[in-house]
Scaffold this active site. Structure first.
Site, PDB file in Angstrom:
ATOM      1  N   GLY A  13      -6.744   5.263   5.776  1.00 37.66           N
ATOM      2  CA  GLY A  13      -6.217   6.178   4.772  1.00 37.66           C
ATOM      3  C   GLY A  13      -6.592   7.620   5.070  1.00 37.66           C
ATOM      4  O   GLY A  13      -7.624   7.901   5.670  1.00 37.66           O
ATOM      5  N   TYR A  69      -9.810   3.454  -4.180  1.00 38.49           N
ATOM      6  CA  TYR A  69      -8.935   4.618  -4.187  1.00 38.49           C
ATOM      7  C   TYR A  69      -9.116   5.515  -5.391  1.00 38.49           C
ATOM      8  O   TYR A  69      -8.470   6.525  -5.511  1.00 38.49           O
ATOM      9  CB  TYR A  69      -7.469   4.174  -4.066  1.00 38.49           C
ATOM     10  CG  TYR A  69      -7.203   3.623  -2.711  1.00 38.49           C
ATOM     11  CD1 TYR A  69      -7.124   4.482  -1.618  1.00 38.49           C
ATOM     12  CD2 TYR A  69      -7.121   2.274  -2.500  1.00 38.49           C
ATOM     13  CE1 TYR A  69      -6.938   3.992  -0.347  1.00 38.49           C
ATOM     14  CE2 TYR A  69      -6.929   1.768  -1.229  1.00 38.49           C
ATOM     15  CZ  TYR A  69      -6.835   2.637  -0.156  1.00 38.49           C
ATOM     16  OH  TYR A  69      -6.656   2.142   1.093  1.00 38.49           O
ATOM     17  N   ASN A 123      -9.411  -0.737  11.027  1.00 36.48           N
ATOM     18  CA  ASN A 123      -8.187  -0.204  10.438  1.00 36.48           C
ATOM     19  C   ASN A 123      -7.525   0.732  11.434  1.00 36.48           C
ATOM     20  O   ASN A 123      -8.060   1.787  11.741  1.00 36.48           O
ATOM     21  CB  ASN A 123      -8.501   0.559   9.155  1.00 36.48           C
ATOM     22  CG  ASN A 123      -8.963  -0.377   8.067  1.00 36.48           C
ATOM     23  OD1 ASN A 123      -8.153  -1.011   7.417  1.00 36.48           O
ATOM     24  ND2 ASN A 123     -10.272  -0.504   7.913  1.00 36.48           N
ATOM     25  N   ARG A 183     -10.674   3.225  12.206  1.00 38.58           N
ATOM     26  CA  ARG A 183     -11.896   3.145  11.405  1.00 38.58           C
ATOM     27  C   ARG A 183     -12.433   1.722  11.497  1.00 38.58           C
ATOM     28  O   ARG A 183     -11.700   0.767  11.244  1.00 38.58           O
ATOM     29  CB  ARG A 183     -11.599   3.493   9.951  1.00 38.58           C
ATOM     30  CG  ARG A 183     -12.848   3.727   9.113  1.00 38.58           C
ATOM     31  CD  ARG A 183     -12.520   3.849   7.634  1.00 38.58           C
ATOM     32  NE  ARG A 183     -12.318   2.547   7.039  1.00 38.58           N
ATOM     33  CZ  ARG A 183     -11.424   2.297   6.086  1.00 38.58           C
ATOM     34  NH1 ARG A 183     -10.637   3.246   5.635  1.00 38.58           N
ATOM     35  NH2 ARG A 183     -11.305   1.082   5.593  1.00 38.58           N
ATOM     36  N   ASP A 217     -14.945  -1.021  10.064  1.00 38.19           N
ATOM     37  CA  ASP A 217     -15.754  -1.352   8.884  1.00 38.19           C
ATOM     38  C   ASP A 217     -16.809  -2.378   9.272  1.00 38.19           C
ATOM     39  O   ASP A 217     -16.490  -3.396   9.893  1.00 38.19           O
ATOM     40  CB  ASP A 217     -14.865  -1.909   7.762  1.00 38.19           C
ATOM     41  CG  ASP A 217     -13.941  -0.831   7.186  1.00 38.19           C
ATOM     42  OD1 ASP A 217     -14.115   0.353   7.521  1.00 38.19           O
ATOM     43  OD2 ASP A 217     -13.045  -1.189   6.396  1.00 38.19           O
ATOM     44  N   GLU A 255       0.822  -1.214   0.000  1.00 42.36           N
ATOM     45  CA  GLU A 255       0.000   0.000   0.000  1.00 42.36           C
ATOM     46  C   GLU A 255       0.854   1.261   0.000  1.00 42.36           C
ATOM     47  O   GLU A 255       0.411   2.332   0.403  1.00 42.36           O
ATOM     48  CB  GLU A 255      -0.942  -0.017   1.199  1.00 42.36           C
ATOM     49  CG  GLU A 255      -1.999  -1.091   1.059  1.00 42.36           C
ATOM     50  CD  GLU A 255      -2.727  -1.337   2.363  1.00 42.36           C
ATOM     51  OE1 GLU A 255      -3.743  -0.671   2.575  1.00 42.36           O
ATOM     52  OE2 GLU A 255      -2.286  -2.165   3.163  1.00 42.36           O
ATOM     53  N   GLU A 297     -13.833  -5.540  10.243  1.00 42.47           N
ATOM     54  CA  GLU A 297     -12.439  -5.323  10.626  1.00 42.47           C
ATOM     55  C   GLU A 297     -12.251  -3.909  11.140  1.00 42.47           C
ATOM     56  O   GLU A 297     -13.129  -3.053  10.982  1.00 42.47           O
ATOM     57  CB  GLU A 297     -11.510  -5.548   9.428  1.00 42.47           C
ATOM     58  CG  GLU A 297     -11.745  -4.564   8.290  1.00 42.47           C
ATOM     59  CD  GLU A 297     -10.725  -4.754   7.155  1.00 42.47           C
ATOM     60  OE1 GLU A 297      -9.542  -4.441   7.376  1.00 42.47           O
ATOM     61  OE2 GLU A 297     -11.140  -5.204   6.074  1.00 42.47           O
ATOM     62  N   SER A 330      -6.619  -2.816   2.200  1.00 47.48           N
ATOM     63  CA  SER A 330      -7.152  -2.318   0.940  1.00 47.48           C
ATOM     64  C   SER A 330      -7.737  -3.425   0.071  1.00 47.48           C
ATOM     65  O   SER A 330      -7.659  -3.382  -1.136  1.00 47.48           O
ATOM     66  CB  SER A 330      -6.065  -1.611   0.134  1.00 47.48           C
ATOM     67  OG  SER A 330      -5.527  -0.566   0.878  1.00 47.48           O
TER      68      SER A 330
END
Lengths: 313, 420
Positions: free
Chosen positions: A274, A215, A270, A254, A256, A13, A268, A149
């Site tokens: 990002g 993205y 993060n 974050r 999800d 990434e 999950e 990602s």
């Protein structure tokens, strides 16, 4: 304040991380900080030792930067850093570990089984695949335990596609998980400090599990705040906060989730989401009335408030 | 995938992903002498703007290059462009209205598709085989579109040593393609960056030559026969199209670099350009052979690949359960890179078992080591798949196995050219 922005690195990434890092650098400069951009490589410790920044902004994604490795080094160097601490990073990076923690804390997460490649190579795990497919049902999701990602994530429509999907997932990690496919709305609930930010809903155009769609502007539509009834939104934010705490996160993260018919299911967390101009955490902050600079300043503030945990001599 | 490609640039990575010619083969002394001469004799002019269409002297060089493949266009039909990529862009800009159909090969040059898409074309791909584009399928497509009252704006084709496929359109199909274009009144954009880089077999006439330039727009470049750094390409098009392209060129950058046009002029004046192309052919032929030998040795028996008669690329196809985008993630951990096949298809899922391998940019030792590393990660994937499914691998021919067992311990650490 002298702030090192850690970005790039060797992870898959890298590109996303460079974009996150560049944006953070601009914000820090606008805020009047002394910015030290660092492409995290073999000289990372040397650079940090020589430059002695007051804080590090971790804009790395994926293994190395998001899995506790860099965080541990920052602890040893006694440099305060943004985002969750070492233990939380370890738990968040590994989806299998994270899901076990969630289960233990009573947080809903889709049914799953996980294997490492040894299970197949040495213990004949292939014999159990039929049973797993019956238990989890098809379609199911196959993904690497550590990876970001949605790289290597495959939606498997029938049992005979499972081996190929496993081979793909094993390209990214030596442990993979097979997860029950939960139908529902795709949500991201970010946490900043102690607070849940407005929820983002992702509405993909076409293939839902596509690295590039995440993205590239226009490939997925995002709505923030998501159109949810107040009680549903509150329940989702409550689950996100509970997950954040269960995994020991601090600073920000974050979460999800899928909003299924019977409530939210956490996929999950993060640890270092990002921060590009299409990323979801900044979008959520903006919906809460925070400009990107304000978000960056708050992240930095949370970093310096948190005590370091590495042992002192 | 763009993000995966971002990490192929690490210096320790053996990249078989690029499409680079080996500019280390160009004699620095020649370069220095020509640039000095320009500075001494034509400094003011070389530093000035030039005509949008390009200098007549540059066009003379272009006519020489095209003449070497049997073409003789009218210099007024030639537009000098900033690399072949601009030629593609100007064709697209001049011809495409939103919603127009553009036909190209499957797989096709990954750098062309975003151009067509940026002008909002609907891109339709036509299958290929070892003889290039399936012209029968193109015919069926043109008939189907005609039934719908539609006609493609143009057909984009790389007929010779195709990128990424490596194959060459057969003479019979070339004739048929040109006939179809005429019959359906559809333009062809013939992209021919590699035509002069032939390592074997007999040269075939370009589509432009067969058609006489009525329906074929020709796109050429100095990138692969001289240097991509000088950004010098060209387009040959009939006057109505050319007028639009010149306007587009004016809007884009007024003119192509004067300095590099002077360089090409001086270089061609030495009358040794064909000799240099000859030396490139010798070097690249040896590299192609080394890559093909390495593929035979290190890739599994159920993999297949093109053996191109020219150009820069081999297209390899793996067993259907190996996704080359995921394989790239694994290969990058072994510090080797290639282009996953999916990049060459519009739908993003076709070609997912194939890969493009470049052999022009690395010497034989590096190529062998790169292919060996890719072979190793493929072997790991295959073994894992067989463990999961209980299927058994196709056994390697015993001769190969012995040879490998014997030689594997002798695989030397990679000699990097920068040090040598």
């Amino acid at each position: 304040m002298k702030v090192a922005v850690l970005k790039g690195g060797r992870s898959l990434e890298r590109g996303v991380s460079l974009r996150s890092g560049a944006r953070v650098e601009d914000a820090l400069e606008a805020l009047g900080h002394d910015v030290l951009p660092v492409d995290a490589g073999a000289d990372l410790v040397a650079v940090l030792t020589a430059e002695k920044p007051d804080a590090a902004f971790v804009a790395l994604h994926g293994p190395g930067g998001e899995d506790g490795t860099v965080q541990e080094l920052l602890e040893i160097l006694r440099i305060p850093y943004t985002g969750p601490g070492v233990a939380a990073c370890v738990r968040c990076m590994d989806k299998v570990l994270a899901k076990h923690e969630m289960r233990a804390a009573g947080i809903p997460t889709p049914d799953f089984v996980a294997f490492n490649d040894t299970a197949f190579r040495e213990f004949g795990a292939a014999q159990a695949l039929g049973e797993i497919e019956r238990t989890l049902g098809v379609p199911l999701i196959v993904k690497p335990a550590r990876g970001g990602s949605s790289l290597g994530v495959k939606l498997v429509a029938s049992a005979d596609e499972v081996p190929e999907a496993l081979v793909s997932a094993f390209s990214y990690d030596d442990r993979v998980l097979l997860e029950r496919r939960i139908e529902g709305r795709e949500l991201a609930a970010s946490v900043l400090g102690e607070d849940a930010l407005p929820i983002v809903e992702a509405i993909p155009k076409g293939d839902a599990f596509d690295f590039e769609a995440r993205y590239e502007i226009g490939r997925t539509e995002y709505h923030c705040p998501a159109e949810l009834d107040a009680d549903v939104a509150a329940a989702v934010q409550e689950v996100a906060l509970a997950t954040f705490r269960a995994l020991g996160c601090s600073g920000f993260a974050r979460v999800d989730l899928i909003l299924a018919a019977d409530g939210p299911q956490v996929l999950e967390v993060n640890a270092i989401p990002g921060l590009t101009d299409t990323s979801l955490l900044p979008m959520a902050a903006e919906a809460a009335g925070m400009r990107f600079e304000q978000l960056v300043e708050r992240m930095l503030e949370l970093a310096t408030e948190r005590p370091l945990t590495a042992p002192l001599a | 995938m763009r993000d995966l490609m971002a990490i192929t640039a690490r210096p320790e990575v053996i990249s078989l992903a690029g499409g680079l010619p080996d500019t280390a083969t160009f004699p620095p002394r020649t370069f220095a002498a020509q640039m000095t001469k320009i500075a001494q004799e034509s400094s003011a002019q070389a530093l000035q703007y030039g005509p949008t269409e390009g200098f007549e002297e540059t066009k003379d060089c272009i006519l020489e290059v095209m003449g070497a493949e049997g073409m003789l266009p009218d210099p007024d039909d030639v537009l000098v462009t900033t690399g072949g990529q601009q030629a593609i862009d100007l064709v697209a800009k001049s011809l495409i209205d939103p919603g127009d159909v553009v036909v190209c090969e499957a797989p096709t040059y990954p750098g062309a598709v975003p151009v067509f898409c940026s002008y909002e074309a609907e891109v339709i791909q036509v299958a290929t085989d070892e003889d290039g584009m399936r012209v029968d399928e193109l015919e069926a497509l043109l008939e189907r579109l005609r039934g719908e009252g539609r006609r493609p704006k143009f057909i984009y084709s790389i007929p010779t040593f195709q990128n990424p496929g490596g194959m060459t359109l057969s003479l019979e199909r070339r004739r048929r393609l040109v006939e179809l274009a005429r019959h359906h009144e559809v333009l062809i954009a013939e992209d021919n960056p590699y035509g002069l880089l032939r390592y074997g077999g007999e040269p075939l006439p370009p589509l432009y030559h067969l058609d006489g330039g009525d329906y074929v727009i020709y796109l050429g470049t100095f990138s692969k026969i001289l240097s991509p750094g000088i950004r010098l390409g060209w387009a040959v098009a009939p006057p109505p199209v050319m007028e639009k392209m010149v306007l587009g060129k004016q809007a884009a950058d007024l003119c192509t670099s004067t300095l590099t046009q002077y360089f090409v002029r001086e270089y061609f004046a030495e009358r040794r350009w064909l000799e240099y192309v000859g030396s490139l052919i010798d070097i690249y032929r040896a590299r192609r052979n080394a890559m093909v030998e390495a593929l035979e040795r290190f890739f599994p028996p159920d993999a297949s690949w093109t053996v191109p008669e020219g150009g820069l690329f081999v297209w390899a196809t793996l067993p259907p359960y190996i996704d080359t985008t995921d394989l790239l993630a694994k290969a990058l951990r072994e510090d080797v890179a290639f282009v996953p096949g999916a990049a060459a298809f519009i739908d993003g899922s076709s070609g997912s078992h194939s890969m493009r391998l470049n052999f022009s940019a690395s010497d034989e030792d590096v190529l062998r080591e790169g292919v060996r590393r890719i072979g190793r990660v493929i072997d790991e994937q295959m073994t894992l798949f067989q463990t999961i499914t209980g299927e058994h691998p196709v056994p390697r021919p015993p001769a190969h196995a012995d040879e490998e067992a014997e030689q594997a311990p002798n695989v030397l650490p990679l000699r990097r050219r920068a040090e040598g």
